[in-house]
Write a protein that holds these residues in place. Structure first.
Motif, PDB file in Angstrom:
ATOM      1  N   ARG A 721      58.102  21.389  46.358  1.00 51.92           N
ATOM      2  CA  ARG A 721      57.073  21.800  45.422  1.00 51.92           C
ATOM      3  C   ARG A 721      56.411  20.584  44.845  1.00 51.92           C
ATOM      4  N   VAL A 723      54.428  18.966  41.837  1.00 49.70           N
ATOM      5  CA  VAL A 723      54.738  19.255  40.451  1.00 49.70           C
ATOM      6  C   VAL A 723      53.468  19.139  39.645  1.00 49.70           C
ATOM      7  N   ASP A1058      64.267  25.926  44.785  1.00 49.73           N
ATOM      8  CA  ASP A1058      63.252  24.940  44.438  1.00 49.73           C
ATOM      9  C   ASP A1058      63.663  23.585  44.976  1.00 49.73           C
ATOM     10  N   PHE A1060      62.040  19.624  44.172  1.00 57.51           N
ATOM     11  CA  PHE A1060      60.903  18.831  43.694  1.00 57.51           C
ATOM     12  C   PHE A1060      61.298  17.385  43.470  1.00 57.51           C
ATOM     13  N   ASN A1062      61.557  13.850  41.594  1.00 48.94           N
ATOM     14  CA  ASN A1062      61.850  13.454  40.207  1.00 48.94           C
ATOM     15  C   ASN A1062      60.899  12.376  39.694  1.00 48.94           C
ATOM     16  N   TRP A1096      63.016  18.114  32.651  1.00 47.84           N
ATOM     17  CA  TRP A1096      62.156  19.044  33.405  1.00 47.84           C
ATOM     18  C   TRP A1096      62.327  20.467  32.890  1.00 47.84           C
ATOM     19  N   LYS A1097      61.242  21.249  32.995  1.00 47.92           N
ATOM     20  CA  LYS A1097      61.349  22.684  32.701  1.00 47.92           C
ATOM     21  C   LYS A1097      60.689  23.465  33.843  1.00 47.92           C
ATOM     22  N   ASN A1098      60.791  24.787  33.780  1.00 42.63           N
ATOM     23  CA  ASN A1098      60.190  25.674  34.798  1.00 42.63           C
ATOM     24  C   ASN A1098      60.692  25.392  36.203  1.00 42.63           C
ATOM     25  N   PHE A1099      61.940  24.979  36.346  1.00 45.69           N
ATOM     26  CA  PHE A1099      62.433  24.785  37.705  1.00 45.69           C
ATOM     27  C   PHE A1099      63.184  26.048  38.095  1.00 45.69           C
ATOM     28  N   ASN A1104      55.653  26.171  38.564  1.00 47.13           N
ATOM     29  CA  ASN A1104      55.779  24.788  39.005  1.00 47.13           C
ATOM     30  C   ASN A1104      56.614  24.007  38.005  1.00 47.13           C
ATOM     31  N   PRO A1105      57.542  23.185  38.479  1.00 48.75           N
ATOM     32  CA  PRO A1105      58.331  22.379  37.534  1.00 48.75           C
ATOM     33  C   PRO A1105      57.403  21.458  36.751  1.00 48.75           C
ATOM     34  N   GLU A1106      57.691  21.287  35.479  1.00 51.44           N
ATOM     35  CA  GLU A1106      56.865  20.399  34.658  1.00 51.44           C
ATOM     36  C   GLU A1106      57.772  19.435  33.933  1.00 51.44           C
TER      37      GLU A1106
END
Length: 1342
Positions: A721, A723, A1058, A1060, A1062, A1096-1099, A1104-1106
């Motif tokens: 994904r 980010v 997921d 993503f 880092n 990170w959030k929204n993983f 989408n991770p933010e």
């Protein structure tokens, strides 16, 4: 998410131990869940403000045209007998015709004068066409652009014709003469208002519109055809701005009821109260009010404009009601035009609503243009009838017995209705009907306090409410109230003004013009005012001085700076924040204020806020100091010293824990860079030279011939994904040799840009294709170059700096910016990259012409031959191939399995070649569309002024606008998380119930005792070699980190959720992970071995991770042994331990301290020296006892008490292990032990109170990874020798795992990491063959 049935039906008995634990879930603080983490730092979108009258107008002239011909009835009207006779309340037959005509004319003028006393009135009684023409043209001439009123009474002439004519007389009154509306339009011009009181008046309105259209068409023809007669004429005015009021429709006659006046329409428009009362008495319902007769009505005491008298009060109520009806029924723009633009027009239209109500009851429909929706049935008319009823019922006693008049309860009742609307309503509903009445009530001292309170509560509902209130016309009222000295109004007015200015800051000018700022200055200076109100006052002042010179001057004279400085240390954080912002704004580009600040040592007083516990306050202080040095006035030695001072103070925030603060820091330093541009150019060139001549052994400068692997089209890339907004994370740039990226501006011998081919992408051109800011500007200085400069500058002597002493402020600030350009938070580094590149660009531009003349440097800057250096885009399996010397420390030591030769698994953000032109970075950044190529740029360069604007305009953080949003949002509303009915609260409750279930069920399982743990419940191949694994404590998600990406798996369903990136630079790796807020809204914290922390959030969901936040947790990681992928190599990387109860994060690693971060304040709270000469390999803390246990690389285990001072805090050192400690674990019970394990496999139990171990167990040798289960007293060891052993507390092996299930019994790879689930008896294992497996106790127990 399904709620489990056993959960919903669980019986509620007395609080058991576990229920208490669940109560604790509610008490646990949440980290990184403040507004600054959850939303973008930017102001709200400005609402288009339509409330300001762009064109306030006045009706300056009035033509009263009366065609009565008293005594002679026109031929086309058959009158009844008796018939309505009164004109302007005069019976024309009661005196001689001429006298009657004059009296009626004079009366009509008086009636109009009550509404607009200042206009010029001209009567035209029984006129001829010429008289009307003369009158209209002279009035228009005098009125210029203002409005003219034409009142026509046609009761003594025939009805208007369908051809669009009204009638007047000839000289000797023997004939009726038609007057065309077309001519009337020409004479009257625009803007005008017409009132027609005659039968069939609607015909005139229709004809008027047709003529207006006809004019427009004639004008269009004339515009095309120059020989047209109209073409030479001055443009006649458009008739669109004309307003018309007509007494009835085209087919209707005026009512002839003898109880009514003949000019009923005129009476309604000019004497509304009189006619309304008469009409009330004529209704059947009037019988309910005994003793009130028409004669009595004439005797109502009082004056219309005195609100304390009965007549005045009725008039006031009437105004409020008609205004309210109009506001509720009309479209907003029409309401503004008719009811707010012009006093006379507004009065006529309010009275027109009454005319519609009264005349409709006699089958007559008044007409207006623009047309209004019908209002005669509006519910507010009943409130009017009640008010009239209450007033009239008192009349007999007032007049006969002289009793006192009781005021109407109307306004108090309407305020109550408004209050009910405020307290009872839902979010999305129609605006309250009573808003215009609240406005009227502000005029009355009796209700003012209550009205202001309710108005404030209404404005608090949000920007839409403020816009509504402004469109009703609240502004002049609250502006006028600032002249009141009443103390009790202060809090209310300050609140209301804060709300208005948060939504529409353009009111700053009105405030300064009316001296309104003085009101707020006095509130701010008043120490008895509560802090909240002073905060609002200082916010208002901050808006007044924001980019508004007059406001800055006014507030400077009002002693604002001294006032603000006194309150910098106020305990209320929001006040401190806004005081700092206000200071920053008053001296922004305003030198007198800056010097005033210098005299008060404002900058030194602001320094204390740089270490404030609240990040927003630190931010505001940085902002204020940034604008303090950012003044562009002339520099003296004194001011330069101050600037240097401020710069060095700001530089200390380089490792602040909050990205918001660091972003503000970059902007503040950019102001300094703009001020001292030439000095910084010198420093920049020097650093660039250094960087060229110095080679750092780092992957940033390696390249290998012709190894071009285009990444984009490879089908085998796993779904990685990208980010949000981090798709262009700098560190993802390809491994290219960038060390000469700056000077070699890729000109070949002829000075022409080199042809572009992949092989020709020489060292210099690759700089242009590295990633820059989110808008992909090509940068001169790439991330790699900057990163290298940063590291060069930290251990090379820069004594050779030309003209700038080694440790000069400029050098230090340049270093700070280099450091910030490598910030883990992309927005910070993007801003810093902009500043650095802006200066590098200027420096190279200024230095280049001489260099081009020097043949030596020309040859040096020729591109390398196409074959010698290609560009290598590295594959994601490991690191890029290296020259043999450094490869051991940088690539994985583990041989790669053959399956790994598939194309790269890097995310799709690797820049592909051919995206940018090789010389694109030579154009000026502010490049014009048709600029010539680089040669011309080299000669003219960018003029300094344009450039200065570029750097400062591009750099702003939106912090102040974002902070101002607080005042625009509801302040009084219960926040969602405290509202028991809200979805947020329900979801939280669900999560806490789930936590309770997991705790309960897992406790049952572990209490039964675990006899074996080898049932493989999950296996999957991870996209990268697992380096850290971490179970989520309550849901079925597990995070697996490889070198620089994180993969999430659902271990129950066996699917990948997921994957993503880092965002850490290529030569670093992830060495630790923690779930923050695992009990609630989970965030994932990752730590890399360069000391950076990212959250990170929204993983692992569909979003989408933010990145929530990122900061440099440890700044001085010793760089010697970084980059080894396996834990056994002697580099601890970064180790962390998280304490949810206190919000503290312990960090350590290849450093000599344990650094404690407070995530609530986002700052470092403590550095505990380890007192050892080796790295920390493991951390474990217990908040109850404030103890921290640390395992070290030299085999020692040290226990620290963080309540003690730095030198006394080490309370115990155990030196029983002979080798590297793999894990030190501090049990959480009150008398919990320290359990530690070294590479040699000896497990030791220590009681922190005794100096020797109390138990020793021996496990496997060659230990690479170990974890201890906190609940079940198990520990698992992973070995280099490809097996896992699980032991119970007595040291008995309960399971030995060597082979994967099912895979034809494939042997497990060398163990790279393992971890127990915090609750369940599950063990996750990652090995160097990319596989990740999870083992559990026996199946039946699960």
């Amino acid at each position: 998410m399904k709620m489990d049935s056993d959960l919903i039906h669980s019986p509620a008995v007395g609080l058991t131990e576990e229920e208490e634990a669940d109560m604790n879930d509610w008490k646990l603080p949440l980290a990184f869940m403040k507004k600054r983490h959850l939303e973008k730092i930017e102001g709200s979108k400005a609402l288009a403000q339509s409330w300001r009258m762009k064109d306030r107008m006045k009706t300056v002239s009035v033509a009263l045209v009366l065609c009565l011909n008293v005594g002679v009835d026109p031929p086309d009207v058959v009158k009844t007998s008796p018939c309505a006779r009164l004109e302007c309340w005069i019976d024309p037959l009661s005196m001689s015709p001429q006298k009657a005509l004059e009296t009626i004319g004079a009366n009509l003028q008086k009636q109009y004068e009550t509404w607009q006393p200042r206009a010029r009135y001209k009567q035209s009684l029984d006129p001829t066409v010429d008289e009307v023409k003369k009158l209209c043209t002279s009035l228009r001439r005098n009125a210029k652009e203002e409005r003219v009123l034409f009142h026509y009474n046609g009761h003594g002439v025939p009805r208007p014709t369908v051809n669009g004519e009204i009638w007047v007389f000839n000289k000797n009154y023997t004939q009726y003469i038609p007057l065309s509306i077309y001519d009337l339009q020409t004479w009257m011009g625009s803007p005008s208002i017409f009132v027609y009181d005659c039968s069939n008046a609607g015909i005139i309105v229709k004809s008027f519109k047709q003529f207006a259209l006809q004019r427009e068409q004639e004008l269009e023809v004339a515009a095309i055809n120059p020989s047209h007669p109209l073409a030479q004429m001055p443009l006649p005015p458009s008739m669109k701005n004309c307003i018309q009021l007509a007494a009835c429709e085209a087919s209707e006659l005026l009512p002839m009821n003898p109880d009514l006046p003949a000019d009923l329409f005129t009476s309604c428009l000019t004497t509304p109260i009189k006619i309304a009362l008469r009409w009330f008495c004529m209704q059947k319902s009037a019988k309910l009010v005994p003793g009130v007769t028409l004669d009595l009505i004439e005797k109502i005491p009082g004056r219309l404009n005195d609100r304390r008298t009965p007549l005045g009060e009725l008039n006031w109520i009437f105004t409020a009601i008609t205004d309210t009806i109009a506001w509720n029924v009309l479209p907003r723009d029409l309401f503004q035009k008719l009811f707010r633009q012009d006093l006379l027009v507004a009065s006529l239209f309010r009275n027109f609503l009454l005319a519609e109500r009264i005349m409709r009851s006699y089958n007559c429909t008044p007409v207006s243009s623009p047309r209004l929706p019908p209002t005669y049935m509006h519910a507010m008319w009943q409130a009017w009838d009640l008010a009239v009823d209450i007033c009239l019922s008192q009349l007999p006693t007032i007049i006969e017995e002289g009793t006192a008049f009781r005021h109407s309860p109307f306004f108090a009742e309407q305020l109550t209705a408004f209050q009910v609307w405020l307290t009872m309503g839902v979010e999305n509903r129609n605006p309250p009907e009573q808003l215009p009445i609240v406005l009227q009530v502000l005029l009355s001292q009796v209700h003012r306090l209550r009205a202001l309170d309710l108005l404030g509560r209404f404005l608090d509902l949000g920007p839409w409410a403020v816009s509504l209130a402004l469109s009703v016309g609240i502004f002049p009222y609250v502006l006028k109230l600032l002249q009141s000295s009443a103390r009790e109004l202060r809090p209310l007015l300050v609140f209301i003004w804060a709300k208005i200015l948060a939504v529409d800051s353009s009111c700053q000018a009105d405030l300064v013009k009316d001296n309104g700022h003085k009101y707020f200055l006095s509130v701010l200076a008043d120490s008895y005012m509560p802090a909240e109100h002073r905060t609002m006052a200082v916010f208002i002042l901050a808006v007044i001085v924001n980019s508004y010179n007059t406001g800055q001057e006014a507030c400077l004279q009002g002693n604002l700076i001294a006032n603000c400085l006194e309150q910098l240390s106020d305990p209320h954080p929001l006040l401190r924040q806004w005081v700092a912002i206000c200071l920053g704004r008053i001296w922004q580009n305003f030198d007198p204020a800056r010097w005033c600040g210098v005299r008060d040592s404002a900058h030194e007083k602001l320094y204390t806020l740089l270490s404030d516990p609240i990040p927003e306050v630190r931010c505001a202080a940085v902002f204020a100091l940034g604008t303090f040095v950012g003044n562009s006035a002339e520099r003296t030695d004194h001011s330069t010293t101050i600037d240097h001072n401020v710069a060095m103070m700001l530089a200390q925030l380089i490792n602040d824990g909050s990205p918001v603060v660091r972003k503000e820091l970059v902007v503040a330093l950019s102001h300094l860079v703009v001020q001292y541009e030439s000095n910084f150019c010198t420093v920049a060139l020097q650093f660039i030279e250094e960087e060229k001549n110095y080679s750092v052994p780092s992957p940033a400068n390696t390249a290998e011939p012709g190894n071009l692997t285009p990444v984009r089209d490879s089908p085998a890339i796993p779904r990685l994904r990208s980010v949000n907004s981090y798709t262009n994370i700098r560190a993802a740039t390809t491994a290219r040799n960038l060390n000469k990226s700056l000077q070699n501006l890729n000109l070949n011998e002829e000075g022409v840009p080199a042809a572009f081919s992949p092989g020709n992408l020489s060292n210099s051109s690759s700089a242009s294709s590295t990633l820059g800011s989110p808008d992909n500007d090509e940068y001169i200085l790439s991330f790699e170059t900057i990163d290298k400069m940063r590291r060069v500058s930290s251990y090379s002597s820069l004594n050779s700096l030309i003209g700038v002493s080694f440790n000069s402020v400029y050098t230090q600030i340049w270093r700070v910016l280099l450091h910030l350009a490598a910030d883990p938070f992309p927005e910070v580094s993007d801003l810093a990259m902009k500043v650095l590149n802006s200066i590098a660009y200027k420096a190279t531009m200024n230095a280049r012409p001489q260099r081009i003349l020097d043949s030596g440097s020309l040859t040096q800057s020729a591109p390398a031959s196409p074959t010698s250096k290609g560009t290598h885009i590295h594959q994601a399996g490991g690191s890029p191939p290296m020259p043999s010397t450094s490869s051991s420390s940088l690539t994985n030591d583990v041989p790669k399995p053959p399956a790994r030769d598939q194309p790269a698994t890097r995310p799709p953000y690797t820049p592909t070649l051919g995206g940018q032109a090789p010389h694109s970075h030579q154009f000026p950044r502010t490049r014009k569309m048709f600029d010539k190529g680089p040669e011309q740029a080299a000669e003219d360069g960018d003029d300094a002024v344009g450039h200065r604007i570029y750097i400062s305009a591009a750099l702003q953080t939106g912090l102040c606008d974002w902070s101002a949003k607080y005042f625009a949002q509801p302040v009084m509303k219960i926040p969602e998380e405290h509202d028991l009915e809200s979805q947020v609260r329900m979801e939280r409750q669900w999560r806490f119930l789930r936590n309770a279930r997991v705790r309960r069920q897992s406790r049952c399982t572990t209490q039964r005792g675990i006899s074996r743990l080898d049932d493989q419940i999950f296996i999957n191949r991870n996209p990268g070699v697992p380096s850290v694994v971490k179970f989520h404590p309550f849901n079925t998600c597990i995070a697996v980190a490889d070198k620089d990406s994180i993969c999430f798996w659902d271990w129950e369903k066996g699917e990948r959720l997921d994957y993503f990136y880092n965002g850490n630079p290529r030569y670093t790796r992830i060495t630790a992970m923690e779930y923050l807020n695992g009990h609630d809204c989970s965030l994932l914290l990752t730590a890399t071995d360069d000391g950076a922390l990212r959250v990170w959030k929204n993983f692992a969901d569909q979003k989408n991770p933010e990145m929530v936040t990122a900061w440099q947790g440890l700044s001085d990681m010793l760089p010697t042994t970084r980059g080894q992928p396996s834990a056994s190599a002697h580099s601890a990387g970064m180790v962390v331990d998280w304490e949810q109860e206190t919000g503290l994060l312990m960090t350590s690693g290849d450093v000599r301290v344990i650094r404690i971060w407070d995530t609530d304040r986002e700052m470092k709270v403590q550095d505990i020296p380890t007192g050892a000469d080796s790295c920390v390999t493991s951390l474990s803390c217990d908040s109850q006892r404030s103890l921290i246990a640390a395992g070290l690389g030299d085999g020692s285990v040290r226990v620290f008490d963080r309540r003690m001072g730095p030198n006394e805090s080490r309370v115990m050192t155990y030196r029983e292990h002979g080798a590297w400690v793999v894990k030190a674990h501090l049990q959480k019970e009150t008398d919990g032990h320290v359990i530690s394990v070294s590479v040699n496999g000896d497990v030791r139990f220590f009681d922190p109170r005794t100096p020797d171990s109390i138990n020793v167990l021996q496990t496997v040798k060659g230990l690479t990874a170990l974890d201890i289960h906190p609940q079940a007293n198990l520990f698992a060891c992973g070995s280099m020798n490809q097996f896992i052993a699980v032991y119970n507390a007595n040291g008995d092996v309960i399971s030995n795992i060597k082979y994967y299930d099912g895979f034809m019994g494939q042997r497990i790879g060398a163990i790279s990491c393992l971890a127990f689930h915090p609750n369940w008896p599950h063990l996750a294992v990652g090995s160097n063959d990319y596989y990740m497996s999870i083992y559990s106790a026996e199946k039946r127990l699960r």
